[in-house]
Scaffold this motif. Structure first.
Motif, PDB file in Angstrom:
ATOM      1  N   SER A 169       0.849  -1.186   0.000  1.00 19.17           N
ATOM      2  CA  SER A 169       0.000   0.000   0.000  1.00 19.17           C
ATOM      3  C   SER A 169       0.887   1.238   0.000  1.00 19.17           C
ATOM      4  O   SER A 169       2.080   1.167   0.308  1.00 19.17           O
ATOM      5  N   LEU A 202      -4.225  -0.154  -5.706  1.00 17.64           N
ATOM      6  CA  LEU A 202      -3.509  -1.143  -4.889  1.00 17.64           C
ATOM      7  C   LEU A 202      -4.443  -1.850  -3.920  1.00 17.64           C
ATOM      8  O   LEU A 202      -4.254  -3.023  -3.610  1.00 17.64           O
ATOM      9  N   GLN A 206      -5.442  -5.761  -4.945  1.00  8.90           N
ATOM     10  CA  GLN A 206      -4.394  -6.281  -4.087  1.00  8.90           C
ATOM     11  C   GLN A 206      -4.082  -7.743  -4.365  1.00  8.90           C
ATOM     12  O   GLN A 206      -2.914  -8.163  -4.389  1.00  8.90           O
TER      13      GLN A 206
END
Length: 239
Positions: A169, A202, A206
């Protein structure tokens, strides 16, 4: 993924240096691991000829191939004159090793990373949007956080990476582009969109990102672990 390979090599090369011990103090394996990672940070701007470790902060490369074939993007191209600063300036948020299950748990944060590169690229984003061009890219990444768990196992007396999970992240991305779509006005607009959306991408993608990173890192780690026994690993960590 060449950068990940260098990072993994540096980590295991640090094991090979051994861990400094204070005979009056009992140190845990996790304490020793933290010492090893700190030694990597200290080596960042130096070439260690004995261990064959290149300087990696700044990280530079004349040419890096781009080949992405994912749901989010399908891209081919090249980065040239790549320069990344700030890779050694990270905090160790979590770093633990447990003998039960042979697991490493880690979390690191890079407060500030800057980069610049030339590029050429051709492909599509989201299967429908064409992306192409030749130009320059530069930018700044704020609070990049990387965390995960690595489990190691033994096969035929030697180690291999049994499983890996990871998460990435960042708080902010500020990127500048020229030459994208062969139009600088379009480049500026796309750079602004990328800067605004990547942190959320992101989060939303993910799983795809983690799977790609995990696969690449596993290949590099297994190349190194395949010649090491568990006893050798524990001895190097300082268990």
């Amino acid at each position: 993924m060449k950068f990940y390979g260098i990072v993994v090599f540096l980590a295991f090369a640090a094991f090979a240096q051994g861990v400094p011990h204070n005979g009056r103090t009992k140190r845990s394996i996790s304490d020793n691991l933290e010492t090893l990672v700190e030694s990597i940070q200290a080596l960042a701007s130096e070439v260690n000829e004995d261990l064959g470790i290149p300087a990696f902060d700044p990280f530079t490369d004349d040419s890096v191939a781009i080949s992405i074939n994912q749901t989010l993007a399908k891209l081919e191209g090249e980065l040239t004159d790549l320069n990344i600063d700030g890779l050694s300036d990270f905090s160790i948020d979590t770093l633990k090793f447990t003998l039960i299950g042979l697991k490493f748990t880690f979390a690191f944060t890079w407060p500030n990373i800057t980069f610049s590169t030339g590029y050429s690229i051709d492909g599509t984003v989201a299967s429908i949007l064409p992306i192409y061009g030749d130009g320059k890219a530069s930018g700044e990444i704020t609070n990049l956080a990387v965390s995960g768990t690595v489990a190691i196992s033994v096969k035929n007396s030697y180690l291999y990476l049994k499983s890996m999970s990871s998460a990435v992240s960042l708080d902010d991305l500020d990127i500048q582009l020229s030459g994208l779509l062969n139009n600088d006005d379009a480049s500026a607009l796309i750079a602004a969109v990328i800067s605004d959306t990547v942190p959320q991408i992101l989060v939303d993608f993910q799983d795809v990102i983690s799977d790609t990173v995990n696969t690449a890192v596993t290949e590099y780690v297994d190349d190194y672990l395949g010649s090491m026994t568990l006893a050798e690993l524990l001895a190097l960590i300082g268990s």
